[in-house]
Design a protein around this motif. Structure first.
Motif, PDB file in Angstrom:
ATOM      1  N   GLN A 100     -30.024  -4.126  62.813  1.00 26.62           N
ATOM      2  CA  GLN A 100     -29.032  -4.688  61.930  1.00 26.62           C
ATOM      3  C   GLN A 100     -28.617  -3.740  60.821  1.00 26.62           C
ATOM      4  O   GLN A 100     -27.763  -4.062  60.021  1.00 26.62           O
ATOM      5  CB  GLN A 100     -29.564  -5.974  61.294  1.00 26.62           C
ATOM      6  CG  GLN A 100     -30.609  -5.786  60.210  1.00 26.62           C
ATOM      7  CD  GLN A 100     -31.963  -5.379  60.738  1.00 26.62           C
ATOM      8  OE1 GLN A 100     -32.175  -5.359  61.947  1.00 26.62           O
ATOM      9  NE2 GLN A 100     -32.864  -5.057  59.862  1.00 26.62           N
ATOM     10  N   GLN A 134     -30.886  -7.433  51.269  1.00 25.84           N
ATOM     11  CA  GLN A 134     -31.436  -7.670  52.596  1.00 25.84           C
ATOM     12  C   GLN A 134     -31.997  -9.090  52.671  1.00 25.84           C
ATOM     13  O   GLN A 134     -32.772  -9.510  51.817  1.00 25.84           O
ATOM     14  CB  GLN A 134     -32.547  -6.677  52.928  1.00 25.84           C
ATOM     15  CG  GLN A 134     -33.080  -6.869  54.350  1.00 25.84           C
ATOM     16  CD  GLN A 134     -33.980  -5.719  54.789  1.00 25.84           C
ATOM     17  OE1 GLN A 134     -35.173  -5.772  54.581  1.00 25.84           O
ATOM     18  NE2 GLN A 134     -33.386  -4.697  55.388  1.00 25.84           N
ATOM     19  N   PHE A 182     -30.949  -9.192  58.036  1.00 26.72           N
ATOM     20  CA  PHE A 182     -29.599  -8.660  57.996  1.00 26.72           C
ATOM     21  C   PHE A 182     -29.283  -8.221  56.581  1.00 26.72           C
ATOM     22  O   PHE A 182     -29.859  -8.725  55.613  1.00 26.72           O
ATOM     23  CB  PHE A 182     -28.573  -9.674  58.517  1.00 26.72           C
ATOM     24  CG  PHE A 182     -28.394 -10.919  57.689  1.00 26.72           C
ATOM     25  CD1 PHE A 182     -27.424 -10.997  56.704  1.00 26.72           C
ATOM     26  CD2 PHE A 182     -29.198 -12.033  57.904  1.00 26.72           C
ATOM     27  CE1 PHE A 182     -27.256 -12.141  55.952  1.00 26.72           C
ATOM     28  CE2 PHE A 182     -29.028 -13.196  57.162  1.00 26.72           C
ATOM     29  CZ  PHE A 182     -28.054 -13.252  56.175  1.00 26.72           C
ATOM     30  N   ASN A 183     -28.375  -7.258  56.466  1.00 28.02           N
ATOM     31  CA  ASN A 183     -28.015  -6.679  55.185  1.00 28.02           C
ATOM     32  C   ASN A 183     -26.592  -7.059  54.816  1.00 28.02           C
ATOM     33  O   ASN A 183     -25.728  -7.209  55.690  1.00 28.02           O
ATOM     34  CB  ASN A 183     -28.136  -5.157  55.228  1.00 28.02           C
ATOM     35  CG  ASN A 183     -29.553  -4.700  55.525  1.00 28.02           C
ATOM     36  OD1 ASN A 183     -30.519  -5.357  55.150  1.00 28.02           O
ATOM     37  ND2 ASN A 183     -29.683  -3.568  56.207  1.00 28.02           N
ATOM     38  N   ALA A 184     -26.336  -7.175  53.523  1.00 27.44           N
ATOM     39  CA  ALA A 184     -24.997  -7.506  53.048  1.00 27.44           C
ATOM     40  C   ALA A 184     -24.675  -6.675  51.813  1.00 27.44           C
ATOM     41  O   ALA A 184     -25.521  -6.508  50.923  1.00 27.44           O
ATOM     42  CB  ALA A 184     -24.886  -8.993  52.723  1.00 27.44           C
ATOM     43  N   GLY A 230     -18.177 -12.985  58.727  1.00 28.00           N
ATOM     44  CA  GLY A 230     -19.111 -11.997  58.188  1.00 28.00           C
ATOM     45  C   GLY A 230     -19.144 -11.929  56.679  1.00 28.00           C
ATOM     46  O   GLY A 230     -19.953 -11.191  56.125  1.00 28.00           O
ATOM     47  N   VAL A 254     -22.669 -18.043  55.021  1.00 26.95           N
ATOM     48  CA  VAL A 254     -22.054 -16.954  55.779  1.00 26.95           C
ATOM     49  C   VAL A 254     -20.980 -17.554  56.672  1.00 26.95           C
ATOM     50  O   VAL A 254     -21.237 -18.516  57.404  1.00 26.95           O
ATOM     51  CB  VAL A 254     -23.078 -16.199  56.657  1.00 26.95           C
ATOM     52  CG1 VAL A 254     -22.396 -15.023  57.365  1.00 26.95           C
ATOM     53  CG2 VAL A 254     -24.245 -15.693  55.812  1.00 26.95           C
ATOM     54  N   ARG A 259     -20.486  -9.103  52.001  1.00 30.01           N
ATOM     55  CA  ARG A 259     -20.108  -9.024  53.414  1.00 30.01           C
ATOM     56  C   ARG A 259     -21.272  -8.456  54.207  1.00 30.01           C
ATOM     57  O   ARG A 259     -21.961  -7.527  53.768  1.00 30.01           O
ATOM     58  CB  ARG A 259     -18.863  -8.152  53.607  1.00 30.01           C
ATOM     59  CG  ARG A 259     -19.070  -6.672  53.267  1.00 30.01           C
ATOM     60  CD  ARG A 259     -17.800  -5.853  53.446  1.00 30.01           C
ATOM     61  NE  ARG A 259     -18.049  -4.425  53.196  1.00 30.01           N
ATOM     62  CZ  ARG A 259     -18.326  -3.535  54.151  1.00 30.01           C
ATOM     63  NH1 ARG A 259     -18.391  -3.938  55.407  1.00 30.01           N
ATOM     64  NH2 ARG A 259     -18.534  -2.261  53.858  1.00 30.01           N
ATOM     65  N   VAL A 260     -21.532  -9.029  55.357  1.00 30.36           N
ATOM     66  CA  VAL A 260     -22.588  -8.538  56.238  1.00 30.36           C
ATOM     67  C   VAL A 260     -22.178  -7.168  56.768  1.00 30.36           C
ATOM     68  O   VAL A 260     -21.019  -6.952  57.158  1.00 30.36           O
ATOM     69  CB  VAL A 260     -22.828  -9.510  57.403  1.00 30.36           C
ATOM     70  CG1 VAL A 260     -23.882  -8.960  58.368  1.00 30.36           C
ATOM     71  CG2 VAL A 260     -23.250 -10.873  56.876  1.00 30.36           C
ATOM     72  N   GLY A 294     -25.561  -6.819  61.476  1.00 34.95           N
ATOM     73  CA  GLY A 294     -26.300  -7.958  60.950  1.00 34.95           C
ATOM     74  C   GLY A 294     -25.824  -9.301  61.449  1.00 34.95           C
ATOM     75  O   GLY A 294     -26.587 -10.272  61.442  1.00 34.95           O
ATOM     76  N   MET A 295     -24.568  -9.381  61.909  1.00 29.38           N
ATOM     77  CA  MET A 295     -24.083 -10.670  62.406  1.00 29.38           C
ATOM     78  C   MET A 295     -24.803 -11.108  63.670  1.00 29.38           C
ATOM     79  O   MET A 295     -24.738 -12.291  64.032  1.00 29.38           O
ATOM     80  CB  MET A 295     -22.581 -10.620  62.625  1.00 29.38           C
ATOM     81  CG  MET A 295     -21.762 -10.659  61.337  1.00 29.38           C
ATOM     82  SD  MET A 295     -22.079 -12.131  60.312  1.00 29.38           S
ATOM     83  CE  MET A 295     -21.318 -13.429  61.313  1.00 29.38           C
ATOM     84  N   VAL A 344     -27.271 -13.410  62.177  1.00 32.63           N
ATOM     85  CA  VAL A 344     -26.586 -14.618  61.717  1.00 32.63           C
ATOM     86  C   VAL A 344     -26.188 -15.489  62.904  1.00 32.63           C
ATOM     87  O   VAL A 344     -26.382 -16.720  62.885  1.00 32.63           O
ATOM     88  CB  VAL A 344     -25.351 -14.248  60.881  1.00 32.63           C
ATOM     89  CG1 VAL A 344     -24.559 -15.502  60.497  1.00 32.63           C
ATOM     90  CG2 VAL A 344     -25.758 -13.475  59.631  1.00 32.63           C
TER      91      VAL A 344
END
Length: 238
Positions: free
Chosen positions: A23, A64, A72-74, A142, A162, A183-184, A188-189, A192
């Protein structure tokens, strides 16, 4: 191998787009790491990797999300929603997003968390004062936005969601618009979407105003009567 090469190698492995960290966005080295000599009993050495690496296309801070189904990171969008990002970071720094639960999942719409503890029964986390609405960016797939009360644009506190799809036609045009603050990034999606794929149940019972109308529960057995903590989609930390 000297310390700087070892550190660069470990960092590259940590951020590599492999199964272990699929991710993540691959960082770029912006300047060489300083040479260091480590010895048994010597002083600790701390290096802030933010001074030596950058993420292509990412200029904001990165949060994270560590969930039971992966991380996942954003990227936080402080230029678009400075007060909302500050509010979100306040919850992170206070540890209030640790061991929370994804309490709402609507297929093709959103997954939502940041409100309730991973406990049975869940209770709402302590909240800071509501933050002023800062709608600017569209609620596209996202993006992360803040949940709020119907009819009150300035009522967002801790709960975030999200967007699983392009929800701009809906969420950009009601209640003052829902503030997108992150935003991812990377892939990373995939995490999600894995959360969104978990079956949901209507847990409202006799309370039509309960927030648990579509709570995702994993590994529920046909003969199972009571929900266990292991069935919840838990956000370990942000």
């Amino acid at each position: 191998m000297d310390f700087s090469r070892r550190l660069a190698l470990v960092t590259a492995l940590l951020f590599a787009p492999a199964a272990l960290r699929a991710q993540s966005t691959v960082p770029a080295l912006t300047q060489s790491l300083p040479a260091q000599t480590l010895g048994v009993g010597g002083p600790a050495v701390t290096i802030d990797l933010r001074n030596y690496f950058s993420l292509p296309g990412v200029t904001g801070q990165v949060a994270q999300f560590d969930t039971v189904l992966g991380k996942f990171n954003a990227e936080l969008l402080a230029n678009d929603a400075p007060k909302t990002v500050q509010n979100f970071l306040a919850y992170i720094n206070a540890g209030r997003y640790q061991n929370t639960v994804v309490h709402r999942s609507v297929a093709g719409f959103v997954i939502q968390s940041g409100g309730y503890t991973a406990a049975l029964p869940p209770v709402h986390i302590d909240t800071f004062p509501a933050v002023q609405n800062e709608f600017k960016r569209s609620n596209l797939r996202g993006t992360l936005a803040m949940a709020k009360l119907d009819g009150d644009p300035n009522s967002a506190t801790s709960e975030w969601f999200v967007n699983l799809a392009d929800n701009s036609a809906n969420l950009d045009n009601q209640n003052g618009g829902f503030t997108v603050f992150a935003r991812v990034i990377g892939t990373g999606m995939t995490v999600v979407d894995a959360i969104a794929a978990v079956p949901v149940i209507d847990a409202r019972g006799n309370d039509p105003f309960s927030p648990f109308g579509a709570i995702p529960l994993r590994d529920i057995q046909p003969s199972q009567v009571n929900v266990a903590l292991a069935n919840l989609i838990i956000v370990n930390s942000v």
